[in-house]
Design an enzyme around this catalytic site. Structure first.
Site, PDB file in Angstrom:
ATOM      1  N   VAL A 146    -106.248  28.201 -14.168  1.00 52.87           N
ATOM      2  CA  VAL A 146    -107.051  29.350 -13.761  1.00 52.87           C
ATOM      3  C   VAL A 146    -108.018  29.757 -14.870  1.00 52.87           C
ATOM      4  O   VAL A 146    -109.172  30.122 -14.608  1.00 52.87           O
ATOM      5  CB  VAL A 146    -106.142  30.534 -13.371  1.00 52.87           C
ATOM      6  CG1 VAL A 146    -106.981  31.696 -12.852  1.00 52.87           C
ATOM      7  CG2 VAL A 146    -105.148  30.111 -12.305  1.00 52.87           C
ATOM      8  N   TYR A 147    -107.570  29.689 -16.118  1.00 51.12           N
ATOM      9  CA  TYR A 147    -108.447  29.998 -17.250  1.00 51.12           C
ATOM     10  C   TYR A 147    -109.619  29.025 -17.292  1.00 51.12           C
ATOM     11  O   TYR A 147    -110.777  29.431 -17.435  1.00 51.12           O
ATOM     12  CB  TYR A 147    -107.638  29.929 -18.551  1.00 51.12           C
ATOM     13  CG  TYR A 147    -108.420  30.268 -19.794  1.00 51.12           C
ATOM     14  CD1 TYR A 147    -109.112  31.470 -19.902  1.00 51.12           C
ATOM     15  CD2 TYR A 147    -108.446  29.399 -20.880  1.00 51.12           C
ATOM     16  CE1 TYR A 147    -109.823  31.789 -21.049  1.00 51.12           C
ATOM     17  CE2 TYR A 147    -109.146  29.709 -22.033  1.00 51.12           C
ATOM     18  CZ  TYR A 147    -109.828  30.910 -22.114  1.00 51.12           C
ATOM     19  OH  TYR A 147    -110.531  31.215 -23.260  1.00 51.12           O
TER      20      TYR A 147
END
Length: 239
Positions: free
Chosen positions: A151-152
């Site tokens: 997600v980062y």
């Protein structure tokens, strides 16, 4: 950089505060915008005590009214913004199945929506002036995916794609964009509860090294732009 107005969003610590010191030493007027105004005030005091010129303004990058107020006050009080340094962001570095949805949403709101809001707002003014430089920090994970950074990395790839599109969109506007693809940098981010990764900070890039690179990118001769730069620590920093 004398008499230039530098807006650093995320100026309360880490890369942002280091950039503030470097630009101020070069004679620029620095505005440190941050949610944590107290820490930003400490940085500004240090800069001013050493003969520089620094100001602090509060901002919530996910709130349009707050971002608009920030840009308007800087321009009304000091003049057109010459350089925007988007040095803010949060991180969730965990296996996909361990990530709390609320943590993912908060990060995406800051890293993606916040970057959009701040950039759109400031570039609107820059395009009117037909000049300005914008420095972005997608990091190395905005170029090379890393384990447990799904997600980062998605948020940082978004910044990369966003910026590359803006390069094409603003070729004739006088506004330029630089992507800083940095490897591990020794910042407080690694101490966050949402970052489950053991690292060796002493082997990471220092914020001072990064700030010098940002200054170099922002100080290119008129008519030229450093579109992308990748800087990695010489040694691998993960444990």
């Amino acid at each position: 950089m004398k008499d230039k107005i530098i807006l650093i969003v995320g100026g309360s610590g880490g890369i942002g505060s280091a950039c503030g010191r470097v630009f101020a030493k070069a004679g620029a007027t620095v505005v440190l915008a941050a949610r944590n105004q107290q820490k930003a005030e400490e940085v500004a005091k240090e800069i001013n005590d050493e003969g520089g010129e620094a100001y602090v303004i509060g901002v919530d990058v996910t709130d349009l009214a707050s971002v608009s107020k920030m840009a308007r006050e800087v321009i009304d009080d000091l003049g057109p913004i010459d350089v925007l340094v988007n040095a803010f962001g949060t991180a969730v570095i965990q296996p996909l199945l361990d990530i709390k949805p609320e943590d993912a949403k908060e990060m995406l709101d800051v890293n993606v929506y916040g970057t959009f809001l701040v950039t759109q707002t400031v570039v609107r003014y820059m395009a009117t002036e037909k000049k300005g430089r914008v420095i972005m920090f997608p990091g190395s994970v905005g170029k090379y995916p890393m384990k447990n950074s799904s997600v980062y990395s998605a948020s940082k790839f978004a910044v990369t794609g966003f910026t590359k599109s803006l390069v094409e969109e603003h070729k004739r506007s006088g506004v330029t964009f630089t992507l800083m693809h940095l490897g591990g940098v020794d910042t407080p981010m690694w101490d966050s509860d949402t970052v489950n990764m053991r690292v060796q900070k002493k082997k990471m890039l220092s914020t001072e090294e990064v700030a010098k690179s940002v200054y170099y990118a922002a100080n290119q001769p008129e008519g030229s732009v450093l579109n992308e730069i990748t800087i990695q620590p010489e040694s691998h920093q993960m444990v």
